[in-house]
Design a protein around this motif. Structure first.
Motif, mmCIF file in Angstrom:
data_model
loop_
_atom_site.group_PDB
_atom_site.id
_atom_site.type_symbol
_atom_site.label_atom_id
_atom_site.label_comp_id
_atom_site.label_asym_id
_atom_site.label_seq_id
_atom_site.Cartn_x
_atom_site.Cartn_y
_atom_site.Cartn_z
ATOM 1 N N GLN A 10 0.840 -1.202 0.000
ATOM 2 C CA GLN A 10 0.000 0.000 0.000
ATOM 3 C C GLN A 10 0.875 1.253 0.000
ATOM 4 O O GLN A 10 0.601 2.200 -0.736
ATOM 5 N N LEU A 11 1.928 1.254 0.802
ATOM 6 C CA LEU A 11 2.845 2.387 0.853
ATOM 7 C C LEU A 11 3.489 2.613 -0.508
ATOM 8 O O LEU A 11 3.564 3.746 -0.991
ATOM 9 N N ARG A 12 3.926 1.541 -1.153
ATOM 10 C CA ARG A 12 4.535 1.648 -2.480
ATOM 11 C C ARG A 12 3.552 2.264 -3.473
ATOM 12 O O ARG A 12 3.905 3.134 -4.260
ATOM 13 N N LEU A 13 2.280 1.852 -3.414
ATOM 14 C CA LEU A 13 1.270 2.392 -4.317
ATOM 15 C C LEU A 13 1.043 3.891 -4.066
ATOM 16 O O LEU A 13 0.904 4.667 -5.014
ATOM 17 N N PHE A 14 1.019 4.281 -2.783
ATOM 18 C CA PHE A 14 0.888 5.707 -2.479
ATOM 19 C C PHE A 14 2.063 6.499 -3.045
ATOM 20 O O PHE A 14 1.886 7.547 -3.666
ATOM 21 N N ILE A 15 3.261 5.990 -2.829
ATOM 22 C CA ILE A 15 4.463 6.673 -3.314
ATOM 23 C C ILE A 15 4.434 6.783 -4.837
ATOM 24 O O ILE A 15 4.728 7.850 -5.401
ATOM 25 N N GLU A 16 4.059 5.722 -5.511
ATOM 26 C CA GLU A 16 3.999 5.743 -6.975
ATOM 27 C C GLU A 16 2.960 6.742 -7.471
ATOM 28 O O GLU A 16 3.193 7.450 -8.467
ATOM 29 N N ARG A 17 1.811 6.814 -6.789
ATOM 30 C CA ARG A 17 0.782 7.797 -7.173
ATOM 31 C C ARG A 17 1.299 9.208 -6.996
ATOM 32 O O ARG A 17 1.098 10.069 -7.863
ATOM 33 N N ILE A 18 1.968 9.454 -5.880
ATOM 34 C CA ILE A 18 2.527 10.782 -5.627
ATOM 35 C C ILE A 18 3.552 11.132 -6.699
ATOM 36 O O ILE A 18 3.565 12.251 -7.220
ATOM 37 N N GLU A 19 4.397 10.185 -7.047
ATOM 38 C CA GLU A 19 5.407 10.435 -8.082
ATOM 39 C C GLU A 19 4.756 10.772 -9.422
ATOM 40 O O GLU A 19 5.206 11.685 -10.120
ATOM 41 N N ARG A 20 3.702 10.050 -9.781
ATOM 42 C CA ARG A 20 2.996 10.346 -11.037
ATOM 43 C C ARG A 20 2.382 11.737 -10.998
ATOM 44 O O ARG A 20 2.475 12.501 -11.971
ATOM 45 N N LEU A 21 1.763 12.091 -9.880
ATOM 46 C CA LEU A 21 1.157 13.417 -9.754
ATOM 47 C C LEU A 21 2.207 14.518 -9.793
ATOM 48 O O LEU A 21 1.983 15.573 -10.402
ATOM 49 N N GLU A 22 3.341 14.289 -9.164
ATOM 50 C CA GLU A 22 4.430 15.276 -9.206
ATOM 51 C C GLU A 22 4.919 15.467 -10.645
ATOM 52 O O GLU A 22 5.211 16.590 -11.064
ATOM 53 N N GLU A 23 4.999 14.398 -11.394
ATOM 54 C CA GLU A 23 5.427 14.494 -12.791
ATOM 55 C C GLU A 23 4.384 15.256 -13.616
ATOM 56 O O GLU A 23 4.727 16.089 -14.449
ATOM 57 N N GLU A 24 3.097 14.984 -13.369
ATOM 58 C CA GLU A 24 2.038 15.718 -14.061
ATOM 59 C C GLU A 24 2.086 17.201 -13.703
ATOM 60 O O GLU A 24 1.900 18.064 -14.567
ATOM 61 N N LYS A 25 2.341 17.490 -12.425
ATOM 62 C CA LYS A 25 2.428 18.881 -11.973
ATOM 63 C C LYS A 25 3.587 19.591 -12.688
ATOM 64 O O LYS A 25 3.437 20.735 -13.129
ATOM 65 N N LYS A 26 4.718 18.906 -12.813
ATOM 66 C CA LYS A 26 5.864 19.489 -13.509
ATOM 67 C C LYS A 26 5.526 19.749 -14.977
ATOM 68 O O LYS A 26 5.847 20.796 -15.530
ATOM 69 N N SER A 27 4.852 18.793 -15.585
ATOM 70 C CA SER A 27 4.457 18.937 -16.983
ATOM 71 C C SER A 27 3.513 20.125 -17.164
ATOM 72 O O SER A 27 3.654 20.912 -18.111
ATOM 73 N N MET A 28 2.562 20.265 -16.255
ATOM 74 C CA MET A 28 1.630 21.402 -16.334
ATOM 75 C C MET A 28 2.366 22.721 -16.134
ATOM 76 O O MET A 28 2.076 23.706 -16.815
ATOM 77 N N ALA A 29 3.297 22.745 -15.201
ATOM 78 C CA ALA A 29 4.075 23.968 -14.960
ATOM 79 C C ALA A 29 4.861 24.339 -16.215
ATOM 80 O O ALA A 29 4.959 25.527 -16.568
ATOM 81 N N ASP A 30 5.401 23.337 -16.894
ATOM 82 C CA ASP A 30 6.105 23.592 -18.155
ATOM 83 C C ASP A 30 5.154 24.165 -19.198
ATOM 84 O O ASP A 30 5.506 25.088 -19.937
ATOM 85 N N ASP A 31 3.935 23.632 -19.257
ATOM 86 C CA ASP A 31 2.936 24.121 -20.207
ATOM 87 C C ASP A 31 2.566 25.569 -19.906
ATOM 88 O O ASP A 31 2.444 26.393 -20.822
ATOM 89 N N VAL A 32 2.388 25.886 -18.627
ATOM 90 C CA VAL A 32 2.048 27.262 -18.239
ATOM 91 C C VAL A 32 3.188 28.198 -18.630
ATOM 92 O O VAL A 32 2.957 29.282 -19.182
ATOM 93 N N ARG A 33 4.406 27.782 -18.363
ATOM 94 C CA ARG A 33 5.574 28.594 -18.731
ATOM 95 C C ARG A 33 5.604 28.835 -20.248
ATOM 96 O O ARG A 33 5.878 29.946 -20.707
ATOM 97 N N ASP A 34 5.267 27.816 -21.022
ATOM 98 C CA ASP A 34 5.238 27.957 -22.478
ATOM 99 C C ASP A 34 4.175 28.957 -22.925
ATOM 100 O O ASP A 34 4.396 29.732 -23.855
ATOM 101 N N VAL A 35 3.021 28.950 -22.267
ATOM 102 C CA VAL A 35 1.957 29.895 -22.612
ATOM 103 C C VAL A 35 2.407 31.323 -22.314
ATOM 104 O O VAL A 35 2.196 32.234 -23.124
ATOM 105 N N TYR A 36 3.034 31.516 -21.152
ATOM 106 C CA TYR A 36 3.552 32.853 -20.827
ATOM 107 C C TYR A 36 4.616 33.289 -21.838
ATOM 108 O O TYR A 36 4.644 34.453 -22.250
#
Length: 80
Positions: A10-36
């Motif tokens: 269960q802990l591993r699954l939580f960590i993996e979910r967090i890692e995926r969300l962090e990667e999505e957050k980074k990707s979105m931040a890159d997209d926002v930077r590109d729009v600016y």
């Protein structure tokens, strides 16, 4: 022992979910930077755009209070 494995899985699954969300957050931040960057290349002031985005996030009454306080400070400093 089985409970330890379940907790570890269960802990591993939580960590993996967090890692995926962090990667999505980074990707979105890159997209926002590109729009600016695109807006800037079209002549828009991105600093002002960022302020507008922040203002639009605020509730109306909070924004009005902040504007009133800013006006009060401007007047006190002779910037009005």
């Amino acid at each position: 022992m089985a409970e330890g494995n379940v907790a570890a899985d269960q802990l591993r699954l939580f960590i993996e979910r967090i890692e995926r969300l962090e990667e999505e957050k980074k990707s979105m931040a890159d997209d926002v930077r590109d729009v600016y960057a695109e807006a800037k290349s079209n002549g828009y002031d991105t600093k002002t755009m960022r302020k507008i985005v922040a203002l639009r996030r605020m509730e109306a009454h909070v924004r009005q209070e902040a504007d009133a306080l800013l006006d009060t400070y401007r007047n006190a400093l002779g910037l009005a």
